[in-house]
Design a protein around this motif. Structure first.
Motif, PDB file in Angstrom:
ATOM      1  N   GLY A   1     -11.554  -9.830  29.704  1.00 53.03           N
ATOM      2  CA  GLY A   1     -12.008  -8.746  30.950  1.00 53.03           C
ATOM      3  C   GLY A   1     -10.607  -7.319  30.951  1.00 53.03           C
ATOM      4  N   ASN A   2      -9.918  -8.517  30.128  1.00 54.27           N
ATOM      5  CA  ASN A   2      -8.390  -7.486  30.301  1.00 54.27           C
ATOM      6  C   ASN A   2      -8.774  -5.724  28.973  1.00 54.27           C
ATOM      7  N   CYS A   3      -8.239  -4.906  29.739  1.00 54.31           N
ATOM      8  CA  CYS A   3      -8.414  -3.898  29.302  1.00 54.31           C
ATOM      9  C   CYS A   3      -6.966  -3.142  28.245  1.00 54.31           C
ATOM     10  N   ASP A   4      -6.947  -3.795  28.230  1.00 57.02           N
ATOM     11  CA  ASP A   4      -4.921  -4.137  26.521  1.00 57.02           C
ATOM     12  C   ASP A   4      -5.200  -4.397  26.255  1.00 57.02           C
ATOM     13  N   ASP A   5      -5.401  -2.894  24.334  1.00 51.22           N
ATOM     14  CA  ASP A   5      -6.024  -3.932  23.448  1.00 51.22           C
ATOM     15  C   ASP A   5      -5.152  -2.921  23.071  1.00 51.22           C
ATOM     16  N   LYS A   6      -5.386  -3.278  21.223  1.00 52.53           N
ATOM     17  CA  LYS A   6      -4.611  -2.579  20.589  1.00 52.53           C
ATOM     18  C   LYS A   6      -5.509  -2.525  19.052  1.00 52.53           C
ATOM     19  N   VAL A   7      -5.562  -1.358  18.012  1.00 54.10           N
ATOM     20  CA  VAL A   7      -7.020  -0.960  16.961  1.00 54.10           C
ATOM     21  C   VAL A   7      -6.037  -1.658  16.379  1.00 54.10           C
ATOM     22  N   MET A   8      -6.388  -2.737  15.043  1.00 55.26           N
ATOM     23  CA  MET A   8      -6.226  -3.101  13.814  1.00 55.26           C
ATOM     24  C   MET A   8      -6.858  -2.600  12.767  1.00 55.26           C
ATOM     25  N   GLU A   9      -7.557  -1.584  12.924  1.00 56.37           N
ATOM     26  CA  GLU A   9      -8.686  -1.398  11.198  1.00 56.37           C
ATOM     27  C   GLU A   9      -8.973  -0.280  12.175  1.00 56.37           C
ATOM     28  N   SER A  10      -9.252   1.317  11.354  1.00 59.01           N
ATOM     29  CA  SER A  10     -10.344   2.123  11.748  1.00 59.01           C
ATOM     30  C   SER A  10     -11.056   2.304  10.097  1.00 59.01           C
TER      31      SER A  10
ATOM     32  N   ASP B   1     -20.101  10.077  10.395  1.00 64.82           N
ATOM     33  CA  ASP B   1     -20.786  10.222  11.991  1.00 64.82           C
ATOM     34  C   ASP B   1     -20.566   9.135  12.556  1.00 64.82           C
ATOM     35  N   CYS B   2     -19.834   8.095  12.069  1.00 61.50           N
ATOM     36  CA  CYS B   2     -19.452   6.670  12.844  1.00 61.50           C
ATOM     37  C   CYS B   2     -18.481   5.992  12.780  1.00 61.50           C
ATOM     38  N   ILE B   3     -17.672   5.346  14.108  1.00 61.36           N
ATOM     39  CA  ILE B   3     -16.218   4.887  13.120  1.00 61.36           C
ATOM     40  C   ILE B   3     -16.193   3.398  14.010  1.00 61.36           C
TER      41      ILE B   3
END
Length: 151
Positions: free
Chosen positions: A7-16, A23-25
């Motif tokens: 439920g924590n709101c802090d994250d990091k993006v590992m890959e996009s 049209d989608c990421i």
């Protein structure tokens, strides 16, 4: 984004990754609190168009409903989730173009689009979807559809 595990709101993006012709990421994320990894998808939110049901009712187009129907037809078939996502996006794009200025499309048109895509990808999935969509009333209708696919 809220972690589905803690439920924590802090994250990091590992890959996009860009999906469905841009049209989608798809983003792989990692929660900074618990280390749980999860996936999120971003779509452009456009003004929804209406779907005209067989009985004349109108309801907003529901991408998830379309995706669910295609996934059910392709259940336990050798088709990747990425391919399913692309099919749904292609059908949605076609539907938007076909809906015209009044932003409406009939369910029969959507159903035929799905059948067309499934036919080109997986014949078993096509038969599964057709058996529900075309509402076969007896075994002969089902057998005739299978014969058409075999040609």
């Amino acid at each position: 984004m809220r972690c589905p595990h803690c439920g924590n709101c802090d994250d990091k993006v590992m890959e996009s990754r860009t999906l469905a012709q841009g049209d989608c990421i798809r983003r792989r994320r990692e929660c900074l609190a618990c280390g749980y990894r999860f996936t999120s998808y971003e779509h452009i939110e456009e003004k929804p168009f209406m779907v005209i049901k067989k009985d004349g009712r109108r309801e907003p187009f529901d991408r998830k409903k379309l995706e669910k129907g295609i996934e059910r037809a392709l259940e336990k078939r050798p088709v990747s989730l990425n391919s399913i996502e692309n099919i749904v996006t292609e059908i949605e794009d076609q539907a938007v173009l076909n809906s015209g200025l009044n932003k409406e499309i009939e369910t029969t048109v959507l159903g035929e689009m799905v059948l067309s895509h499934l036919y080109s990808i997986d014949k078993v999935a096509y038969i599964r979807f057709a058996s529900v969509y075309k509402q076969f009333s007896n075994l002969d209708e089902f057998v005739n559809e299978v014969k058409k696919v075999r040609k």
